[in-house]
Design an enzyme around this catalytic site. Structure first.
Site, short mmCIF file in Angstrom:
data_model
loop_
_atom_site.label_atom_id
_atom_site.label_comp_id
_atom_site.label_asym_id
_atom_site.label_seq_id
_atom_site.Cartn_x
_atom_site.Cartn_y
_atom_site.Cartn_z
N LYS A 76 42.76 28.54 37.86
CA LYS A 76 42.13 28.45 36.53
C LYS A 76 42.91 27.40 35.74
CE LYS A 76 40.85 31.49 32.65
NZ LYS A 76 40.85 32.88 32.14
N SER A 151 36.42 34.70 30.65
CA SER A 151 36.59 33.28 30.54
C SER A 151 36.84 32.58 31.87
CB SER A 151 37.78 32.99 29.61
OG SER A 151 38.97 33.53 30.15
N SER A 175 38.65 38.93 31.41
CA SER A 175 38.24 37.64 32.00
C SER A 175 38.40 37.50 33.49
CB SER A 175 38.98 36.50 31.31
OG SER A 175 38.43 36.29 30.04
N1 GLN Z 1 36.03 38.05 26.17
C1 GLN Z 1 37.33 38.34 25.70
C2 GLN Z 1 37.72 37.37 24.62
O1 GLN Z 1 36.95 36.51 24.36
C3 GLN Z 1 38.33 38.33 26.82
C4 GLN Z 1 38.71 36.97 27.24
C5 GLN Z 1 39.81 36.98 28.26
O2 GLN Z 1 40.06 37.98 28.92
N2 GLN Z 1 40.50 35.87 28.35
O3 GLN Z 1 38.74 37.44 24.03
#
Ligand code: GLN
EC number: 6.3.5.7
Length: 483
Positions: A76, A151, A175
């Site tokens: 990532k 994400s 995410s």
């Molecule tokens: N959807 C959550 C956020 O926007 C989690 C994102 C993540 O785990 N990086 O914060």
């Protein structure tokens, strides 16, 4: 060749059926051919990959072995990679070449992995749809009109489309697990502190945790083995021995107590997903598990608490991007204040700016007690709920997401609607617990995930349950058409 799992690749390499270099070339060609449909990569690292593959083949020829020796993966794009663009999905870091490798990257490279590239992601890991990336949305290989989740949407789409067997990802509020659910993968968020955060660009430091995304629980075990461990460079890293995760896969589920929280089955849950979850419960019961209804009474407060704490930490973490030291700098600033304002205003996208503002507001004098402190108290209540539940059961099971992957663009104008989709995943981050999502069926051709949660440091238990489930079901083997 591209259908092979990490476990199969390790066997093939050990048996000299193919070399890492051959496999790497096949996958790079596949990425070049198919990724334009998905947009799952921000950067490809062909030269690095071929060099690492040759080196891995040489190590094997010298008698070395190891499940990750010669295994192609991707990172990532928030894991720092020495000399390679590490963008975090943001214009702010579009020109940033990291001056060092993240601990996870260095550990995996030492184990012999081959880095094919850096995967697309929501900007600074903020999002649940991978639509906030500066590099454009990622498409879901199961239906190109739908989001892959976020994400870590790039890692998920690439692995689901068989562009590579596994990838690293991070999970601040879901995410890893949510994109796993949306793309029919197995994804594991480890216990907070299990995987080093050093060199992982911070979103919300008390919630962020790196982990594996793969097609099977066994492959998650293999990749986690290479990622986990104490790191003196990360002050929140925990000095606990790393167990042999693969050795734990084959334990019997006889007598395993699985708790199903009644709060999970509220009106917000798509009934078709509820049905898939119940089917997975029945399957695990057949394998000897004992099912118990439990309660997590403070679950309803988790989203508001998370969406105060995460932006608050983000507003602090992202203050380092000021146009002076890293990344984007605006043209012709009039003075220092103008430099800060325009570099940040032009370098960050809309969602990141929204969160910085919410976070700075929640932390400001006069509002701190009402928002931030309150959210921290809720965080403790959420943790206490889990501690009480784990006195009664070994594992908690439920849906990973309330809905299957939505259409691209469906929630971009309504951020709160997107935040609400995180309802099942964020509690594990607030409590620091490990969680896993595994494939459990389909709704309208889109994958459904079941989430398993366990007490601290019981990643092996999660992988064990998921592996046993996967030995008895074939959802995880389904391949998206066209890939
Ligand atoms: N959807 C959550 C956020 O926007 C989690 C994102 C993540 O785990 N990086 O914060």
């Amino acid at each position: 060749m591209h259908h092979m799992t990490l476990a199969e690749i390790a066997r093939g390499l050990a048996d000299k059926k193919f070399s890492s270099e051959e496999l790497t070339k096949v996958l790079l060609a596949r990425i070049a051919q198919l990724d334009p449909q998905l947009n799952s990569f921000i950067s490809l690292t062909e030269e690095l990959a071929l060099g690492q593959a040759k080196a891995a083949d040489a190590r094997r020829a010298n008698g070395e072995s190891g499940a990750l020796l010669g295994a192609p993966i991707a990172h990532k794009d928030l894991f720092c990679t020495l000399g390679i663009r590490t963008s975090c999905g943001s214009k702010m870091l579009d020109n940033f070449k990291a001056p060092y490798d993240a601990t996870v990257v260095a550990k995996l490279a030492a184990a012999g992995t081959v880095t094919l590239g850096k995967t697309n992601m929501d900007e600074f890991a903020m999002g649940s749809a991978n639509e906030s990336s500066y590099y454009g949305s990622v498409k879901n290989p199961w239906n190109l009109e739908h989001v892959p989740g976020g994400s870590s949407g790039g890692s998920a789409a690439a692995v689901a489309a068989r562009l590579l067997p596994a990838a690293t990802a991070t999970d601040t509020g879901g995410s890893i697990r949510q994109p796993a659910a949306f793309t029919n993968l197995t994804g594991l968020k480890p216990t907070y502190g299990r995987v080093s955060r050093w060199g992982m660009i911070a979103y919300a430091s008390s919630l962020d945790q790196g982990g594996p995304l793969a097609r099977t629980a066994e492959d998650c075990a293999i990749l986690l083995q290479g990622m986990a461990g104490f790191d003196p460079n990360d002050s929140t890293s925990i000095d606990e021995p790393v167990p042999d995760y693969r050795a734990s896969l084959n334990g019997s589920l006889q007598g395993l107590r699985i708790g199903v929280p009644k709060e999970y089955f509220s009106a917000g849950l798509d009934p078709r997903i509820a049905e898939r979850v119940h089917n997975s419960v029945k399957e695990l019961e057949k394998l000897g598990a004992i099912i118990k209804e439990i309660s997590l009474p403070n679950m309803q407060h988790a989203i508001p608490a998370y969406y105060v704490i995460a932006p608050a930490e983000a507003s602090s973490n992202l203050s380092r991007f000021d146009g002076v030291r890293f990344g984007y700098r605006c043209e012709n600033p009039e003075n220092l204040i103008d430099l800060y304002k325009r570099s940040r205003g032009e370098g960050f996208g809309a969602e990141v700016q929204r969160r910085i503002m919410v976070g700075a507001y929640a932390l400001s004098a006069g509002y701190y007690d009402a928002y931030y402190l309150k959210a921290q108290k809720i965080r403790r209540l959420v943790k206490n709920d889990f501690m009480a539940a784990f006195n009664e059961v070994d594992i908690i099971l439920g849906p990973t997401t309330p809905n299957p992957a939505w259409k691209l663009g469906a929630k971009t104008s309504d951020p709160v609607a997107e935040y609400l989709e995180d309802v099942y995943t964020i509690t594990a981050n607030l409590a620091g617990l490990p969680g896993l999502s595994m494939p459990a069926g389909f709704v309208d051709g889109l994958p459904v995930g079941v989430q398993l949660l366990a007490p601290y440091f019981q990643e092996g238990r999660l992988l064990n349950v998921a592996h046993q489930y996967q030995l008895n079901t074939d959802w995880h083997t389904r391949t998206p058409t066209g890939f």
